[in-house]
Scaffold this active site. Sequence first.
Site, PDB file in Angstrom:
ATOM      1  N   TYR A  97       0.802  -1.632  -0.095  1.00  0.00           N
ATOM      2  CA  TYR A  97       0.086   0.184   0.192  1.00  0.00           C
ATOM      3  C   TYR A  97       1.320   0.881  -0.044  1.00  0.00           C
ATOM      4  O   TYR A  97       0.713   2.817  -1.003  1.00  0.00           O
ATOM      5  CB  TYR A  97      -1.034  -0.152   1.176  1.00  0.00           C
ATOM      6  CG  TYR A  97      -2.039  -0.902   0.854  1.00  0.00           C
ATOM      7  CD1 TYR A  97      -2.553  -2.289   1.378  1.00  0.00           C
ATOM      8  CD2 TYR A  97      -3.459  -0.647  -0.127  1.00  0.00           C
ATOM      9  CE1 TYR A  97      -3.555  -3.139   0.688  1.00  0.00           C
ATOM     10  CE2 TYR A  97      -4.050  -1.038  -0.293  1.00  0.00           C
ATOM     11  CZ  TYR A  97      -4.565  -2.823   0.342  1.00  0.00           C
ATOM     12  OH  TYR A  97      -5.130  -3.714  -0.027  1.00  0.00           O
ATOM     13  N   ASN A 148     -12.329   2.400  -7.067  1.00  0.00           N
ATOM     14  CA  ASN A 148     -11.286   2.540  -6.671  1.00  0.00           C
ATOM     15  C   ASN A 148     -10.671   3.502  -4.967  1.00  0.00           C
ATOM     16  O   ASN A 148     -11.734   4.194  -4.104  1.00  0.00           O
ATOM     17  CB  ASN A 148     -10.778   3.803  -7.584  1.00  0.00           C
ATOM     18  CG  ASN A 148     -11.069   2.870  -8.498  1.00  0.00           C
ATOM     19  OD1 ASN A 148     -11.519   1.633  -9.236  1.00  0.00           O
ATOM     20  ND2 ASN A 148     -11.262   4.282 -10.128  1.00  0.00           N
ATOM     21  N   HIS A 183     -14.657   0.881  -0.766  1.00  0.00           N
ATOM     22  CA  HIS A 183     -13.550  -0.086  -1.227  1.00  0.00           C
ATOM     23  C   HIS A 183     -12.740   0.242  -0.274  1.00  0.00           C
ATOM     24  O   HIS A 183     -11.696   0.272   0.068  1.00  0.00           O
ATOM     25  CB  HIS A 183     -13.283  -0.499  -2.309  1.00  0.00           C
ATOM     26  CG  HIS A 183     -14.117  -1.201  -3.124  1.00  0.00           C
ATOM     27  ND1 HIS A 183     -13.522  -2.254  -4.657  1.00  0.00           N
ATOM     28  CD2 HIS A 183     -14.936  -2.006  -2.816  1.00  0.00           C
ATOM     29  CE1 HIS A 183     -14.396  -3.038  -4.591  1.00  0.00           C
ATOM     30  NE2 HIS A 183     -15.731  -3.501  -3.942  1.00  0.00           N
ATOM     31  N   CYS A 197      -8.226  -0.388  18.004  1.00  0.00           N
ATOM     32  CA  CYS A 197      -8.981   0.452  19.148  1.00  0.00           C
ATOM     33  C   CYS A 197      -9.962   0.832  17.892  1.00  0.00           C
ATOM     34  O   CYS A 197     -11.505   1.428  18.033  1.00  0.00           O
ATOM     35  CB  CYS A 197      -8.507   1.693  19.532  1.00  0.00           C
ATOM     36  SG  CYS A 197      -7.835   3.405  17.812  1.00  0.00           S
ATOM     37  N   CYS A 255      -5.105   5.649  20.097  1.00  0.00           N
ATOM     38  CA  CYS A 255      -5.420   3.637  21.297  1.00  0.00           C
ATOM     39  C   CYS A 255      -3.870   4.354  21.780  1.00  0.00           C
ATOM     40  O   CYS A 255      -2.979   3.675  22.735  1.00  0.00           O
ATOM     41  CB  CYS A 255      -5.973   3.164  20.990  1.00  0.00           C
ATOM     42  SG  CYS A 255      -5.272   1.896  20.070  1.00  0.00           S
ATOM     43  N   GLY A 308     -15.165   1.353 -16.739  1.00  0.00           N
ATOM     44  CA  GLY A 308     -13.458   0.458 -16.505  1.00  0.00           C
ATOM     45  C   GLY A 308     -13.844  -0.058 -14.858  1.00  0.00           C
ATOM     46  O   GLY A 308     -12.817  -0.064 -14.390  1.00  0.00           O
ATOM     47  N   SER A 354     -14.053  -4.342 -14.344  1.00  0.00           N
ATOM     48  CA  SER A 354     -14.023  -5.971 -16.042  1.00  0.00           C
ATOM     49  C   SER A 354     -15.112  -6.785 -14.415  1.00  0.00           C
ATOM     50  O   SER A 354     -15.727  -7.697 -15.861  1.00  0.00           O
ATOM     51  CB  SER A 354     -13.180  -6.834 -15.209  1.00  0.00           C
ATOM     52  OG  SER A 354     -12.786  -6.918 -13.721  1.00  0.00           O
ATOM     53  N   ASN A 391     -16.255   1.306 -21.308  1.00  0.00           N
ATOM     54  CA  ASN A 391     -15.206   0.455 -20.915  1.00  0.00           C
ATOM     55  C   ASN A 391     -14.308   0.406 -21.878  1.00  0.00           C
ATOM     56  O   ASN A 391     -14.783  -0.008 -22.913  1.00  0.00           O
ATOM     57  CB  ASN A 391     -15.917  -0.846 -20.082  1.00  0.00           C
ATOM     58  CG  ASN A 391     -14.679  -1.404 -19.335  1.00  0.00           C
ATOM     59  OD1 ASN A 391     -14.689  -0.828 -17.621  1.00  0.00           O
ATOM     60  ND2 ASN A 391     -14.270  -2.763 -19.564  1.00  0.00           N
ATOM     61  N   LEU A 392     -13.006  -0.443 -21.696  1.00  0.00           N
ATOM     62  CA  LEU A 392     -12.184  -0.160 -22.804  1.00  0.00           C
ATOM     63  C   LEU A 392     -12.619  -1.411 -23.902  1.00  0.00           C
ATOM     64  O   LEU A 392     -12.356  -1.094 -25.081  1.00  0.00           O
ATOM     65  CB  LEU A 392     -10.745  -0.436 -22.426  1.00  0.00           C
ATOM     66  CG  LEU A 392      -9.244  -0.374 -23.152  1.00  0.00           C
ATOM     67  CD1 LEU A 392      -9.965   1.066 -23.671  1.00  0.00           C
ATOM     68  CD2 LEU A 392      -8.019  -0.507 -22.065  1.00  0.00           C
TER      69      LEU A 392
HETATM   70  N1  APR Z   1     -10.730   2.816 -20.569  1.00  0.00           N
HETATM   71  C1  APR Z   1     -11.234   2.536 -19.992  1.00  0.00           C
HETATM   72  N2  APR Z   1     -11.342   1.408 -18.921  1.00  0.00           N
HETATM   73  C2  APR Z   1      -9.674   0.641 -18.907  1.00  0.00           C
HETATM   74  C3  APR Z   1      -8.731   1.353 -19.268  1.00  0.00           C
HETATM   75  C4  APR Z   1      -9.092   2.440 -19.898  1.00  0.00           C
HETATM   76  N3  APR Z   1      -8.191   3.397 -19.900  1.00  0.00           N
HETATM   77  N4  APR Z   1      -7.547   0.407 -19.340  1.00  0.00           N
HETATM   78  C5  APR Z   1      -8.192  -0.826 -18.728  1.00  0.00           C
HETATM   79  N5  APR Z   1      -9.789  -0.209 -18.611  1.00  0.00           N
HETATM   80  C6  APR Z   1     -10.628  -1.448 -18.211  1.00  0.00           C
HETATM   81  C7  APR Z   1     -10.562  -3.005 -18.305  1.00  0.00           C
HETATM   82  O1  APR Z   1     -10.872  -3.357 -19.672  1.00  0.00           O
HETATM   83  C8  APR Z   1     -10.799  -3.899 -17.274  1.00  0.00           C
HETATM   84  O2  APR Z   1     -12.582  -3.952 -17.840  1.00  0.00           O
HETATM   85  O3  APR Z   1     -11.197  -1.322 -16.668  1.00  0.00           O
HETATM   86  C9  APR Z   1     -10.962  -2.526 -15.870  1.00  0.00           C
HETATM   87  C10 APR Z   1     -10.118  -3.067 -14.762  1.00  0.00           C
HETATM   88  O4  APR Z   1     -10.540  -4.446 -14.541  1.00  0.00           O
HETATM   89  P1  APR Z   1      -9.614  -4.164 -12.871  1.00  0.00           P
HETATM   90  O5  APR Z   1      -9.059  -4.253 -13.507  1.00  0.00           O
HETATM   91  O6  APR Z   1     -10.544  -5.703 -13.003  1.00  0.00           O
HETATM   92  O7  APR Z   1     -10.608  -3.106 -11.827  1.00  0.00           O
HETATM   93  P2  APR Z   1     -11.417  -3.419 -11.467  1.00  0.00           P
HETATM   94  O8  APR Z   1     -13.105  -4.135 -12.103  1.00  0.00           O
HETATM   95  O9  APR Z   1     -11.993  -1.984 -11.003  1.00  0.00           O
HETATM   96  O10 APR Z   1     -11.508  -4.230  -9.785  1.00  0.00           O
HETATM   97  C11 APR Z   1     -12.304  -4.178  -8.819  1.00  0.00           C
HETATM   98  O11 APR Z   1     -11.416  -6.031  -7.346  1.00  0.00           O
HETATM   99  O12 APR Z   1      -8.893  -6.263  -6.521  1.00  0.00           O
HETATM  100  C12 APR Z   1     -10.566  -5.930  -6.602  1.00  0.00           C
HETATM  101  O13 APR Z   1     -10.359  -3.687  -4.821  1.00  0.00           O
HETATM  102  C13 APR Z   1     -10.028  -4.348  -6.318  1.00  0.00           C
HETATM  103  O14 APR Z   1     -11.031  -2.646  -6.792  1.00  0.00           O
HETATM  104  C14 APR Z   1     -11.457  -3.402  -7.436  1.00  0.00           C
HETATM  105  C15 APR Z   1     -12.106  -4.013  -7.230  1.00  0.00           C
END
Ligand code: APR
Length: 249
Positions: A56, A92, A109, A120, A139, A176, A178, A202-203
């Site tokens: 972290y 995020n 999260h 504490c 504490c 953004g 998955s 999403n990408l």
């Molecule tokens: N623009 C748009 N989307 C994007 C880009 C971009 N530039 N780059 C990546 N992506 C998309 C990817 O295609 C993917 O679907 O963002 C997504 C990222 O997915 P993850 O890496 O799984 O992240 P996330 O979905 O936020 O994970 C959820 O999992 O590990 C835990 O706590 C952690 O909050 C996190 C949670």
Amino acid sequence: MSRYEKIVILTGAGLSAESGLATFRDSGGIWAQYDYRDVATPEGFQRNPNLVYEFYNMRRREGAKATPNSAHKALARLQREYSGEVVLVTQNIDNLLEQADAQSLIHMHGKMTKMLCTNCDARLPWTEELSAELKCPECELLGGMRPDVVWFGEVPYEMQDIAAAVGACDLFIAIGTSGNVYPAASFVAAARENGAHTVELNLAPSDTTGYFAEHVHGPATEIVPDYVEQLLNEPPNEGHLSKSVAING
Ligand code: APR
């Protein structure tokens, strides 16, 4: 009168990718470099707290170097200018949406800029590096301070408020993410069940892409400002039903 009365936007790591912060599951992502069981579970913290502190502290250093991108700024603009309500729910732990001046923001999260004392239960703003040598300001006990982030197996924050917002929205947008991690990945189905229009920005298609009525795929810094512009300029009376009827043929 806007086209939608209440918009809920769920964001994930892809929103901050173009600000230089790594995502988790893209190739070479965070979970390709670390085993989440070692650095993002209470058991991992018990087993090897120094590895968790290092993980972290590295992400905090990365976060401190990052600045909001045009997608963060577009979401803050939507909250400012849209006449309906816009609720931002982020998975995020960075503070780029705050830096972009976003308002009602739920960090389900947790946040990298807060610490939690396991002795504490104090939760305090914290931007310094964390270590086992630190005394909790409340504490005064040593070794109990961890990042105030939600680890695997723990309950995300503000779930009641999130469920209420998702259940009452007429537009749900995921940006953004998955669609891999629950409960966040279940929000789109709940919103759709309540009649909301659902949009995936999403990408690439996410694991829950089939639940969305509308999809725009591309980098967040391009598709999010465009979509916000479209929302702000849409005539109020053009219902999305016409769109979903078109989609369902
Ligand atoms: N623009 C748009 N989307 C994007 C880009 C971009 N530039 N780059 C990546 N992506 C998309 C990817 O295609 C993917 O679907 O963002 C997504 C990222 O997915 P993850 O890496 O799984 O992240 P996330 O979905 O936020 O994970 C959820 O999992 O590990 C835990 O706590 C952690 O909050 C996190 C949670």
